[in-house]
Design a protein around this motif. Structure first.
Motif, short mmCIF file in Angstrom:
data_model
loop_
_atom_site.label_atom_id
_atom_site.label_comp_id
_atom_site.label_asym_id
_atom_site.label_seq_id
_atom_site.Cartn_x
_atom_site.Cartn_y
_atom_site.Cartn_z
N ASN A 204 0.77 -1.28 -0.02
CA ASN A 204 0.05 -0.09 0.01
C ASN A 204 0.93 1.15 -0.15
OD1 ASN A 204 -2.51 -1.42 0.18
ND2 ASN A 204 -2.19 -1.71 2.40
N TRP A 205 2.16 0.87 -0.07
CA TRP A 205 2.96 2.21 0.02
C TRP A 205 3.76 2.56 -1.18
CZ3 TRP A 205 3.74 5.65 4.36
CH2 TRP A 205 3.08 5.23 5.39
N THR A 206 3.53 1.84 -2.39
CA THR A 206 3.92 1.84 -3.64
C THR A 206 2.97 2.10 -4.87
OG1 THR A 206 4.38 -0.46 -3.95
CG2 THR A 206 5.91 0.78 -2.83
N GLY A 207 3.21 2.59 -5.82
CA GLY A 207 2.53 2.62 -7.10
C GLY A 207 1.31 3.70 -6.82
N ALA A 208 0.44 3.69 -7.87
CA ALA A 208 -0.52 4.53 -8.09
C ALA A 208 -1.53 4.47 -6.95
CB ALA A 208 -1.13 4.57 -9.44
N GLY A 209 -2.15 5.57 -6.28
CA GLY A 209 -3.07 5.34 -5.65
C GLY A 209 -2.58 5.07 -4.11
N SER A 210 -1.11 5.13 -3.79
CA SER A 210 -0.35 4.48 -2.53
C SER A 210 -0.77 5.39 -1.53
CB SER A 210 0.95 4.41 -2.84
OG SER A 210 1.43 5.49 -3.09
N ILE A 211 -0.51 5.12 -0.30
CA ILE A 211 -0.69 6.04 0.91
C ILE A 211 0.06 7.29 0.73
CG2 ILE A 211 -0.28 6.22 3.51
CD1 ILE A 211 -0.81 3.13 3.75
N PRO A 212 1.35 7.14 0.48
CA PRO A 212 2.25 8.61 0.27
C PRO A 212 1.61 9.72 -0.49
CG PRO A 212 3.59 6.73 0.41
CD PRO A 212 2.28 6.20 0.27
N GLU A 213 1.00 9.08 -1.72
CA GLU A 213 0.54 9.90 -2.77
C GLU A 213 -0.69 10.36 -2.40
OE1 GLU A 213 -0.19 7.71 -6.49
OE2 GLU A 213 -1.73 9.31 -7.20
N ARG A 214 -1.61 9.64 -1.60
CA ARG A 214 -3.04 10.37 -1.05
C ARG A 214 -2.57 11.09 0.14
NH1 ARG A 214 -6.59 9.07 -4.99
NH2 ARG A 214 -6.53 7.10 -5.25
N ILE A 215 -1.72 10.85 0.70
CA ILE A 215 -1.28 12.00 1.98
C ILE A 215 -0.92 13.31 1.33
CG2 ILE A 215 0.32 12.51 3.78
CD1 ILE A 215 0.49 9.60 4.50
N VAL A 216 -0.09 13.26 0.14
CA VAL A 216 0.30 14.44 -0.29
C VAL A 216 -0.75 15.31 -1.02
CG1 VAL A 216 1.79 15.42 -2.30
CG2 VAL A 216 2.82 13.68 -0.96
N GLN A 217 -1.85 14.55 -1.67
CA GLN A 217 -2.98 14.83 -2.10
C GLN A 217 -3.73 15.66 -1.09
OE1 GLN A 217 -5.00 11.70 -4.17
NE2 GLN A 217 -3.68 11.92 -5.97
N HIS A 218 -4.00 14.87 -0.15
CA HIS A 218 -4.50 15.45 0.94
C HIS A 218 -4.20 16.65 1.75
CE1 HIS A 218 -7.80 14.01 3.93
NE2 HIS A 218 -7.18 14.79 4.79
N LEU A 219 -2.80 16.74 1.69
CA LEU A 219 -2.11 17.99 2.28
C LEU A 219 -2.21 19.32 1.32
CD1 LEU A 219 1.15 16.65 4.02
CD2 LEU A 219 -0.70 17.52 5.05
N ALA A 220 -2.15 18.76 -0.16
CA ALA A 220 -2.14 19.75 -1.20
C ALA A 220 -3.57 20.51 -1.04
CB ALA A 220 -1.94 19.47 -2.39
N ILE A 221 -4.54 19.68 -1.06
CA ILE A 221 -6.02 20.41 -0.99
C ILE A 221 -6.37 21.08 0.36
CG2 ILE A 221 -7.30 18.51 -0.02
CD1 ILE A 221 -9.43 19.15 -1.87
N SER A 222 -5.40 20.73 1.44
CA SER A 222 -5.74 21.23 2.81
C SER A 222 -5.07 22.96 2.70
CB SER A 222 -5.13 20.62 3.82
OG SER A 222 -5.95 19.27 3.98
N VAL A 223 -3.76 22.71 1.98
CA VAL A 223 -2.94 23.79 2.11
C VAL A 223 -3.87 25.10 1.21
CG1 VAL A 223 -0.80 24.94 1.24
CG2 VAL A 223 -0.98 23.04 2.60
N ILE A 224 -4.25 24.60 -0.24
CA ILE A 224 -5.05 25.38 -0.94
C ILE A 224 -6.33 26.24 -0.29
CG2 ILE A 224 -6.27 25.52 -3.15
CD1 ILE A 224 -4.55 23.34 -4.20
N VAL A 225 -6.88 25.30 0.58
CA VAL A 225 -8.20 25.47 1.06
C VAL A 225 -7.84 26.63 1.96
CG1 VAL A 225 -10.18 25.08 2.41
CG2 VAL A 225 -9.53 23.66 0.36
#
Length: 271
Positions: free
Chosen positions: A40-61
């Motif tokens: 779950n920590w590698t590849g598309a849709g992995s946990i690191p990728e989702r965490i970065v997406q989550h932080l990115a939308i939080s910072v933008i908002v």
């Protein structure tokens, strides 16, 4: 799986009955096992990728909401004008259901990130607004009058007196708004394939409760980590002079009350 392939839903109810009896400890342990699974920590849709997406939308908002709310809050806190209207608007925005607002904008704007960003900005504005005007209002008016008597302009008073002294409360508002954004940004996955909420919605849809609970735990850990960072920042932004004054007040204060007025005081063996 009992009647798993049935078309009348009997199989689903059988699964629910069986899974509903699983001990909570087992659910948590399986969720933790899902989190630490290297797959779950590698590849598309992995946990690191989702965490970065989550932080990115939080910072933008947070950035958009701060640009709207902080200047308005500073103006209200400095001048006192429009305070009742600001409180009323902030209270009204707090009462809006985030999921309802997200659904409304989703139907209007379609699939994508625009709807969750707007909904989250609406959610973040009230705590930012309240923190800004409460922070500036908390500054002693005698201090403001003294700064004005020294010839400082209103803009200088806001920037060099009110804002530094009220910064802990302002940061507290930013901290509260950030936690709400991080916790609620899971809803972005409701109409967009984005963020940690994707694990929750995907797990709920496929009945993979390990993934669903694992996603929830990741959101909680992320919120706690951010809250810890803001707690440190909130302590550091207190001006050195104010921190020293508070320390002296705490040290010079009485260790216990002496309510002995009108009563004889007994010291040692004397009466």
């Amino acid at each position: 799986m009992v009647e798993a392939e049935g078309e009348d839903g009997q199989g689903c109810r059988g699964d629910d009955a069986r899974e509903g009896g699983r001990p909570l400890v087992n659910l948590v342990l399986e969720a933790i096992a899902w989190i630490i699974d290297p797959a779950n920590w590698t590849g598309a849709g992995s946990i690191p990728e989702r965490i970065v997406q989550h932080l990115a939308i939080s910072v933008i908002v947070l950035a958009i909401a701060a640009l709207i709310a902080l200047p308005i809050g500073a103006f209200v806190g400095h001048t006192g004008r429009g305070r009742e209207l600001t409180v009323m608007i902030a209270g009204g925005l707090r009462a809006l259901p985030t999921l309802g607002v997200l659904t409304l904008f989703g139907l209007w704007l379609g699939i994508g990130l625009r709807a969750p960003i707007i909904a989250l900005v609406i959610l973040a504005i009230p705590p930012l607004l309240a923190g800004a005007y409460a922070g500036l209002e908390s500054v002693d008016r005698r201090t403001v009058d003294a700064a004005r008597a020294m010839g400082m302009r209103e803009r200088q008073i806001v920037g060099k007196v009110e804002l530094p002294l009220g910064m802990p409360i302002v940061v507290g508002g930013i901290r509260s708004a950030t936690l709400q954004i991080v916790a609620t940004a899971t809803l972005a996955a409701y109409i967009a394939d984005f963020g940690l909420g994707r694990f929750i919605f995907a797990g709920l849809k496929t009945r993979n409760y390990d993934e669903m609970l694992g996603g929830s735990i990741l959101v909680i850990l992320l919120a706690l980590a951010i809250d810890g960072v803001f707690a440190i920042v909130q302590r550091l932004v207190v001006p050195a002079g104010v921190r020293a004054t508070r320390t002296r007040q705490l040290r010079s204060g009485p260790t216990r009350p002496r309510a002995v007025v009108g009563q004889p005081v007994t010291e040692g063996n004397r009466e």
